[in-house]
Structures are given as structure tokens and as C-alpha cells.
Motif scaffolding. Structure first.
Motif, mmCIF file in Angstrom:
data_model
loop_
_atom_site.group_PDB
_atom_site.id
_atom_site.type_symbol
_atom_site.label_atom_id
_atom_site.label_comp_id
_atom_site.label_asym_id
_atom_site.label_seq_id
_atom_site.Cartn_x
_atom_site.Cartn_y
_atom_site.Cartn_z
ATOM 1 N N VAL A 137 -6.310 6.498 5.372
ATOM 2 C CA VAL A 137 -6.785 5.684 4.308
ATOM 3 C C VAL A 137 -6.070 4.557 4.212
ATOM 4 C CG1 VAL A 137 -5.247 6.638 2.337
ATOM 5 C CG2 VAL A 137 -7.689 5.505 1.755
ATOM 6 N N HIS A 138 -4.716 4.363 4.813
ATOM 7 C CA HIS A 138 -3.764 3.291 4.670
ATOM 8 C C HIS A 138 -4.469 2.240 5.876
ATOM 9 C CE1 HIS A 138 0.127 1.459 4.485
ATOM 10 N NE2 HIS A 138 -0.260 0.867 5.474
ATOM 11 N N SER A 139 -4.828 2.583 6.813
ATOM 12 C CA SER A 139 -5.335 1.563 7.910
ATOM 13 C C SER A 139 -6.728 1.220 7.479
ATOM 14 C CB SER A 139 -5.607 2.553 9.357
ATOM 15 O OG SER A 139 -6.426 3.528 9.250
ATOM 16 N N GLN A 140 -7.512 2.072 6.829
ATOM 17 C CA GLN A 140 -8.978 1.515 6.224
ATOM 18 C C GLN A 140 -8.798 0.455 5.293
ATOM 19 O OE1 GLN A 140 -11.380 4.773 5.463
ATOM 20 N NE2 GLN A 140 -11.423 5.633 7.536
ATOM 21 N N LEU A 141 -7.778 0.700 4.362
ATOM 22 C CA LEU A 141 -7.333 -0.233 3.146
ATOM 23 C C LEU A 141 -6.978 -1.474 3.847
ATOM 24 C CD1 LEU A 141 -5.954 1.928 0.541
ATOM 25 C CD2 LEU A 141 -7.780 0.496 0.185
ATOM 26 N N LEU A 187 0.827 -1.153 0.062
ATOM 27 C CA LEU A 187 -0.022 -0.098 -0.108
ATOM 28 C C LEU A 187 0.920 1.286 0.036
ATOM 29 C CD1 LEU A 187 -2.474 -1.132 2.869
ATOM 30 C CD2 LEU A 187 -3.056 -1.039 0.072
ATOM 31 N N ILE A 188 0.498 2.013 -0.924
ATOM 32 C CA ILE A 188 1.343 3.362 -0.994
ATOM 33 C C ILE A 188 0.079 4.428 -0.855
ATOM 34 C CG2 ILE A 188 2.833 5.175 -2.262
ATOM 35 C CD1 ILE A 188 3.966 2.802 -3.529
ATOM 36 N N THR A 189 0.191 5.237 0.057
ATOM 37 C CA THR A 189 -0.953 6.156 0.336
ATOM 38 C C THR A 189 -0.363 7.574 0.181
ATOM 39 O OG1 THR A 189 -0.721 5.848 2.774
ATOM 40 C CG2 THR A 189 -2.484 4.766 1.670
#
Length: 190
Positions: free
Chosen positions: A124-128, A111-113
């Protein structure tokens, strides 16, 4: 010589003037330089309508959905580049992720946010991560890009050396998991 890992990069925004595309281009370039086989999966090109039903339950999939599904299924690992919109996942990305299910099973995900501010899309990182775990994918590597407007050129070149350095560890982790899972699947198949 081993077969290169297939690691496409999914850009999770279709917004006009989106900045995450610059970071996605960077990821594709650096993955290819590392010896992977990488390409850009751009949701703007798939133009998926609002999901009415998952792909496996449809006999009338929208154009582009089967191609998107095949790209995810055939990947050894994936990179998802996502901006943070209102402290959450862009709707178009959530929509695309929801369309398919089994394709994510045991898929290592990096994941790259990105964000315009200084926190690099940590929300958004934690939600993804939670969403991908629910889809039975494996979010194993992460990277945050702050101040994305200034941090990358339009061509996808970082303006700060730290992003190249961070990406090296990101790719090493992602590729390690991809190879380990491929090896385990090969043993399982025998």
C-alpha cells in the motif's frame, strides 16, 4: 520564534476494530511534542459518500467535504496513516483522496503504513506514493508498522522503542520539506 507547522494526520480507514487509529494517535502526539500543530483527520467522522465528482466541480458538496478540503489546503504538510487491505489502498482513503485535487499540490506527505503481518504495508505504501505523485503531492517520508496489533497500545503508545526512533527521522524529513516549500513559496510570492 517561528510559527508551528500545521501537520494533520489523516487516518485512512473506517473499519470496525481498525488498528491504524492507534498509530495515527501516536503520530499526532509525537508531532505535537516536536512543536508542530497536529490534529487527527478521521475519515470515519467525515463519512464521505462515494465520489460522483471532485469538489471544485460541485455546487452541492456532501457534508464534511469542504472542511476536509480546507484542512488539507491549510496544512503545511500531511501524514497519511493507512492499513494495507488486500495488498492495496482502502477504498475509503482512495475515495477521499480523489475528491480533492489542487489541495495536494506541492504538499509534503509522510506515509505511515501498517499491517497485521510482518511487512508493514509495503504494497500500500508504494501504491499511495504513485497516487500522491499523480495528485502532485510530494511523498517524502515513510515508515512501516508491522504486527500492528502488538506494536501499539490502544492509546497510541508503541510497545517497541524502534518506532519512536524511526519517527524522529520521519518528522525531521517531513518538516525539512515543509519549511523548504514554505520558504520557496514566500520567495515566489514576493
Amino acid at each position: 520564534m517561528s510559527i508551528p507547522l500545521r501537520i494533520p494526520v489523516l487516518v485512512g480507514s473506517v473499519r470496525r476494530g481498525r488498528q491504524s487509529i492507534k498509530v495515527a494517535r501516536f503520530a499526532v502526539d509525537r508531532l505535537n511534542r516536536s512543536g508542530a500543530d497536529s490534529s487527527l483527520l478521521d475519515l470515519a467522522e467525515y463519512d464521505l459518500p462515494i465520489m460522483e465528482e471532485r469538489l471544485y466541480k460541485r455546487d452541492d458538496p456532501p457534508p464534511g467535504l469542504e472542511s476536509f478540503s480546507a484542512s488539507v489546503r491549510q496544512a503545511d504538510a500531511m501524514v497519511v496513516v493507512s492499513p494495507e487491505y488486500n495488498a492495496s489502498i482502502p477504498g475509503v482513503l482512495k475515495n477521499a483522496l480523489d475528491y480533492i485535487y489542487g489541495e495536494w499540490f506541492r504538499k509534503p506527505i509522510g506515509l505511515i503504513t501498517v499491517s497485521a503481518g510482518g511487512f508493514g504495508g509495503v504494497l500500500v505504501h508504494s501504491q499511495l506514493q504513485l497516487l500522491l505523485l499523480r495528485l502532485k503531492a510530494l511523498p517524502v517520508a515513510g515508515m512501516h508498522v508491522s504486527n500492528v496489533w502488538e506494536s501499539f497500545s490502544e492509546e497510541g503508545e508503541p510497545t517497541e522503542e524502534r518506532y519512536d526512533k524511526a519517527f524522529v527521522g520521519f518528522v525531521e524529513t517531513l518538516e525539512w520539506y515543509a519549511r523548504a516549500i514554505k520558504a520557496a513559496q514566500a520567495m515566489e510570492d514576493n
